[in-house]
Motif scaffolding. Structure first.
Motif, PDB file in Angstrom:
ATOM      1  N   ALA A 163       0.948  -1.306  -0.101  1.00  0.00           N
ATOM      2  CA  ALA A 163      -0.135  -0.025  -0.039  1.00  0.00           C
ATOM      3  C   ALA A 163       0.940   1.092  -0.044  1.00  0.00           C
ATOM      4  N   HIS A 164       2.147   1.094   0.889  1.00  0.00           N
ATOM      5  CA  HIS A 164       2.861   2.376   0.823  1.00  0.00           C
ATOM      6  C   HIS A 164       3.406   2.322  -0.647  1.00  0.00           C
ATOM      7  N   VAL A 165       3.867   1.291  -1.103  1.00  0.00           N
ATOM      8  CA  VAL A 165       4.554   1.232  -2.469  1.00  0.00           C
ATOM      9  C   VAL A 165       3.935   1.806  -3.354  1.00  0.00           C
TER      10      VAL A 165
ATOM     11  N   ALA B 244      11.111   6.981   0.318  1.00  0.00           N
ATOM     12  CA  ALA B 244       9.885   7.413  -0.164  1.00  0.00           C
ATOM     13  C   ALA B 244       8.643   6.852   0.845  1.00  0.00           C
ATOM     14  N   LEU B 245       9.057   5.099   1.007  1.00  0.00           N
ATOM     15  CA  LEU B 245       8.142   4.592   2.123  1.00  0.00           C
ATOM     16  C   LEU B 245       8.092   4.986   3.109  1.00  0.00           C
ATOM     17  N   GLU B 246       9.192   5.474   3.865  1.00  0.00           N
ATOM     18  CA  GLU B 246       9.192   5.992   5.167  1.00  0.00           C
ATOM     19  C   GLU B 246       8.179   7.102   5.210  1.00  0.00           C
ATOM     20  N   ARG B 247       8.319   7.983   4.250  1.00  0.00           N
ATOM     21  CA  ARG B 247       7.856   9.426   4.199  1.00  0.00           C
ATOM     22  C   ARG B 247       6.292   8.928   4.079  1.00  0.00           C
ATOM     23  N   VAL B 248       5.707   8.053   3.436  1.00  0.00           N
ATOM     24  CA  VAL B 248       4.353   7.678   3.531  1.00  0.00           C
ATOM     25  C   VAL B 248       3.765   7.172   4.760  1.00  0.00           C
TER      26      VAL B 248
END
Ligand SMILES: *Cc1c(COP(=O)(O)O)cnc(C)c1O
Length: 357
Positions: free
Chosen positions: A91-93, A231-235
């Motif tokens: 989902a984050h991806v 990017a995943l961490e930010r989401v």
């Protein structure tokens, strides 16, 4: 439908998971769960984590687990991202990497969660047909796109690509994120994790749900170069900064470290798969070559829907997807040898009865 809904809700097509039923004597071969429990070390580690410490939030970055996973691949822990099952990681991806200015590509026959995420997150997509043998042909992905995602081995076919094909896909799209969903990789394919250091556009996603027998604890992870992981961490940190709870992280570390348990049960599943494939072929089924913990089969005479219903009457659940190209196939999870024998006996009855009519 309700007037209280946000408008997008009525446009969604939610993923339908394999039925979870409490029927007695049920043989569940419909969700690709492991027939074996996780390493006994998991329960010990979870029991040890059941303390007053539960009043504290977990480590938001799940560092212990990331260190353990990274160490086995000789990578920096900062290249590992973990979440509540690979579905949450995915989902984050989708939000953080796959929503681009051009459509996302994935196979027409693949993990049916992908189109659900596309609708939820507003990601435009285009399906790339599998070839006539139901294999992914990477040359067919040579077209303008925003990003690519595919499982390897693919689901529900079970068929795997070699790393040469994955590398070609990465080289064909150097400016686009390419996500390889390796939910089943341990059962017979090569992991693309070894390509991560050479390919800044590659993200590999794996799960503890299948080969590590821990679907109930919800642990998945992704490995890629820093910009993709960031990017995943930010989401994540805009959504839920404490994904893995304390018990899940403790259990996951223990499961990861018990390599011998993992290898033993993975090898048992692979052996049972080959044995079951032979038995099903003897019953006349077409069985795709599987590198996963399931088989994707079709019978030349009886329809998949009929066989599904007759198995259900015998308390055996398998998976049927009522979708173009695969409506006459069943996806059967590989159980223990005894479970596979029960399935084969039931199929003999079902098919024998049909032949006599
Ligand atoms: C099972 C599966 C997943 C999700 O697994 P989780 O239990 O959410 O970790 C992801 N991708 C594919 C292709 C799967 O089959």
């Amino acid at each position: 439908m309700s007037r209280y809904w946000s408008p997008i809700v009525s446009t969604l097509t939610p993923y339908v998971a394999g039925e979870q039923s409490a029927m007695s004597g049920l043989l569940k071969l419909n969700a690709n769960e492991s027939p074996y429990g996780p390493s006994p070390d998991v329960a010990v580690a979870i029991a040890a984590a059941l303390t007053d410490g539960l009043r504290l939030y977990p480590d938001p970055t799940s560092r212990r687990l990331r260190v353990a996973i990274a160490a086995s691949h000789g990578l920096d822990p900062d290249l590992v991202f973990v979440g509540n099952g690979s579905d949450e990681v995915l989902a984050h991806v989708f939000r953080g990497l796959l929503k681009q200015d051009a459509p996302l590509l994935f196979p027409d026959v693949t993990y049916s969660f992908y189109p659900s995420y596309c609708r939820l997150f507003g990601v435009a997509y285009r399906e790339v047909p599998l070839d006539e043998t139901m294999a992914v042909r990477v040359d067919d992905f040579r077209q303008p796109c925003g990003a690519i995602i595919l499982p390897n081995p693919n689901a529900p076919t079970g068929m795997a690509l070699g790393l040469d094909d994955i590398e070609r896909l990465l080289q064909d799209h150097p400016d686009r994120p390419v996500v390889i969903d390796e939910a089943y990789v341990d059962f017979g394919a090569d992991s693309a994790i070894k390509l991560v250091e050479r390919h800044p556009n590659l993200l590999v996603v794996q799960t503890f749900s299948k080969s590590r027998s821990m679907a109930g604890l919800r642990i998945g992870f992704a490995i890629g170069q820093r910009p993709l992981i960031e990017a995943l961490e930010r989401v994540r940190d805009s959504f839920n900064s404490y994904p893995l709870d304390r018990l899940a992280e403790a259990g996951a570390v223990a499961a990861w470290q018990d390599r011998a348990w993992f290898e033993k049960h993975r090898d048992m599943t692979i052996a049972s798969r080959e044995r079951l494939a032979t038995a099903l072929r003897a019953l006349g089924f077409d069985v795709l070559a599987s590198a996963a913990n399931f088989l994707f089969v079709a019978h030349p005479v009886r329809t998949a829907a009929e066989i599904l219903a007759e198995l259900r009457q015998r308390a055996i659940l398998v998976r049927h997807f009522n979708r173009p190209r695969i409506e006459n196939r069943l996806r059967i999870t590989v159980g223990t040898d005894a479970e596979c024998d029960r399935l084969v006996t039931a199929l003999q009855e079902i098919l024998g009865a049909a032949a006599g009519r």
